[in-house]
Each structure stands twice: as C-alpha cells, then as structure tokens.
Write a protein that holds these residues in place. Structure first.
Motif, short mmCIF file in Angstrom:
data_model
loop_
_atom_site.label_atom_id
_atom_site.label_comp_id
_atom_site.label_asym_id
_atom_site.label_seq_id
_atom_site.Cartn_x
_atom_site.Cartn_y
_atom_site.Cartn_z
N SER A 131 -2.11 11.88 2.99
CA SER A 131 -1.58 11.66 4.32
C SER A 131 -1.77 12.94 5.13
O SER A 131 -1.25 13.99 4.77
N TYR A 137 6.44 9.45 6.55
CA TYR A 137 7.65 8.93 7.14
C TYR A 137 8.21 7.88 6.20
O TYR A 137 7.57 6.90 5.91
N THR A 149 11.86 6.90 11.01
CA THR A 149 10.97 7.36 12.06
C THR A 149 10.61 6.21 12.98
O THR A 149 10.88 5.04 12.69
N GLN A 150 9.97 6.53 14.09
CA GLN A 150 9.54 5.50 15.03
C GLN A 150 8.58 4.52 14.36
O GLN A 150 8.67 3.32 14.59
N ALA A 151 7.68 5.01 13.53
CA ALA A 151 6.72 4.12 12.86
C ALA A 151 7.45 3.10 11.99
O ALA A 151 7.14 1.91 12.03
N SER A 189 3.49 6.08 6.43
CA SER A 189 2.85 7.35 6.76
C SER A 189 2.31 7.28 8.17
O SER A 189 2.03 6.20 8.69
N ASN A 190 2.14 8.44 8.79
CA ASN A 190 1.58 8.45 10.14
C ASN A 190 0.07 8.25 10.11
O ASN A 190 -0.56 8.21 11.14
N GLY A 191 -0.49 8.09 8.94
CA GLY A 191 -1.91 7.83 8.81
C GLY A 191 -2.25 6.35 8.76
O GLY A 191 -3.35 5.97 8.40
N GLY A 192 -1.28 5.48 9.10
CA GLY A 192 -1.53 4.04 9.12
C GLY A 192 -1.46 3.39 7.75
O GLY A 192 -2.14 2.39 7.51
#
Length: 112
Positions: A18, A23, A33-35, A70-73
């Motif tokens: 990641s 997250y 988190t927002q995600a 994760s913020n990586g989708g």
C-alpha cells in the motif's frame, strides 16, 4: 482478540505494498477513515448483497470477514482461515469489486 486481528490487517496491508498507508476500521471507538465510511451499508447486485458494518465486519458471499480499506483502492478481507485483497472502485454511486477475476458492480439500492 479484536486488537490482534486489527493489527494483523494493518501489517498485511502494509507489506502488501500500500503506497501511502492503510485505513482500517477502528472498532474500539467506532471511527473510520473517509474511504471506509463511504463503503458502509448494504450494496446490491445480481450476485447478491454485501454489507459493510461500522464495527469492521463485512458479509460477502455468505461469509463474515473483517475488513480494512487501503488508500490504494484495495479492501483487505480477513476470515477465519483466509485472507484476500480485493480491488475496488467507488464512483457515481456504484461500487465495483473484482473477486477471483470476476468484476461485479453493486449499487446501494436493491433492484426490483
């Protein structure tokens, strides 16, 4: 036990590459988190429904998993004896998941 699973999810996502962090749902305080917040609730497709709960659990294909976003989708799933990373995209009110090479598009409202 919950803290151990949360730590395991974070470590797995970190070592999975990641790029800018992980997250995960924080079950102790109910914050995410927002995600992760954007995924909460039930999603529907012809394949069936999936539900992302506030406590970090997801029900997918008849099984219960802990999830981290994760913020990586990627959504990291951790079950009783398994762990899976699922790519996702969220756009225009649609959630697209790729599971075992098959792409499925979900919407929040059940189609009649």
């Amino acid at each position: 036990m919950v803290a151990v699973r949360s730590l395991l999810l974070i470590v797995v996502l970190f070592f999975a590459g990641s790029p800018a962090g992980v997250y995960a749902a924080d079950r102790s305080h109910g914050s995410t988190t927002q995600a992760a917040r954007s995924l909460r609730g039930s999603w529907y497709s012809a394949e069936g429904a999936i539900t992302f709960r506030n406590d970090g659990l997801i029900y997918l294909k008849g099984k219960k998993y802990y999830y981290a976003v994760s913020n990586g989708g990627m959504i990291q799933l951790s079950g009783h004896n398994s762990s899976n990373a699922i790519p996702y995209q969220l756009a225009g009110g649609r959630l697209t998941l790729t599971w075992d090479g098959k792409t499925t598009v979900y919407t929040r409202k059940r189609k009649k």
